[in-house]
Scaffold this active site. Structure first.
Site: not given
Ligand code: PEP
Length: 251
Positions: A9-11, A167, A234-235
């Site tokens: 998920n690149w947001k 999540e 995400g990151g």
């Molecule tokens: C996400 O964006 O759904 C997520 C889990 O982010 P991260 O991996 O950065 O915690």
């Protein structure tokens, strides 16, 4: 046997050129991968270009949100038909950031999920408790309600095709991963709730991803848990090297 999914998920990150560059590098790194589904979820403006760059490879495209209507007077929104047109296979629905900042509820999540299926997209439905809810010991109440309300109304095939992403909000972007045991406990509960709704066969097939600070150094332990079927990341999905490592996690 459920095929794992590693979804990035690149947001609100990456321009079109950066997104295409990323997927061009990843697709050659992972061209040999057959035992994991690879899904990248860029921003709307980059969807078509990324889909074109990934055409004919094992990298699939997902969007990060959509409206439930096919078209109409909904300024600023995007429809499932448009996502399909841009080359998407998946769409993330009800990410906690959408619930927190944009008023997404279990009801809108449900409408979007059903509409995604109706238009030929596979929804990745996000659920998860906040830190305050975990500390109040109401994780199962919150997550159970999200599953019962958000994931209601699926037909036979849809109930085994839908993807769920657990999540915990306190673990997203914070560096605090749920321990493999903490995550497994909730995943098992989600599968049990799903069994009550749709029966054993669908629950045995449905893929439940974990999201929340998944990194190359914790992915293998998480993936060893019997009810964890992949990651929504995400990151660590923003860098070619770490995303490649996640896809090629140690079995
Ligand atoms: C996400 O964006 O759904 C997520 C889990 O982010 P991260 O991996 O950065 O915690």
């Amino acid at each position: 046997m459920r095929k794992p999914i590693m979804a990035g998920n690149w947001k609100m990150h990456k321009t079109i050129a950066e997104s295409v560059d990323f997927v061009s590098k990843v697709k050659s790194n992972v061209s040999d991968v057959k035992d994991c589904e690879i899904v990248v979820c860029p921003v709307f403006t980059a969807l078509k270009s990324v889909a074109d760059a990934a055409k004919g490879t094992n990298v699939c495209i997902g969007a990060q949100n959509m409206h439930w209507e096919e078209k109409g007077a909904f300024t600023g929104e995007i429809s499932p038909k448009m996502l399909l047109d841009a080359g998407c296979k998946y769409v993330i629905i009800g990410h906690s950031e959408r619930r927190q900042y944009f008023g997404e509820t279990n009801e809108t999540v449900n409408k979007k999920m059903l509409s995604a299926f109706k238009h030929g997209l596979v929804p990745i439905v996000c659920i998860g408790e906040t830190l305050a809810e975990r500390e109040k010991n109401i994780t199962f109440d919150v997550v159970g309600k999200q599953v019962k309300e958000g994931l209601a109304g699926l037909t036979g095939n849809q109930s085994s095709e839908v993807v769920i992403a657990y999540e915990p909000v306190w673990a997203i972007g914070t560096g605090k991963t749920a321990s493999p045991a903490q995550a497994q406990e909730v995943h098992e509960f989600v599968r049990k709730t799903f069994t009550e709704m749709y029966g054993k066969d669908a629950a045995a097939k449905v893929r439940i991803l974990y999201g929340g600070s998944v990194k190359p150094d914790n992915v293998s332990e998480l993936m060893k848990q019997p009810d964890i079927d992949g990651g929504l990341v995400g990151g660590a999905a923003l860098e070619v090297d770490s995303y490649t490592k996640l896809i090629k996690f140690q079995r």
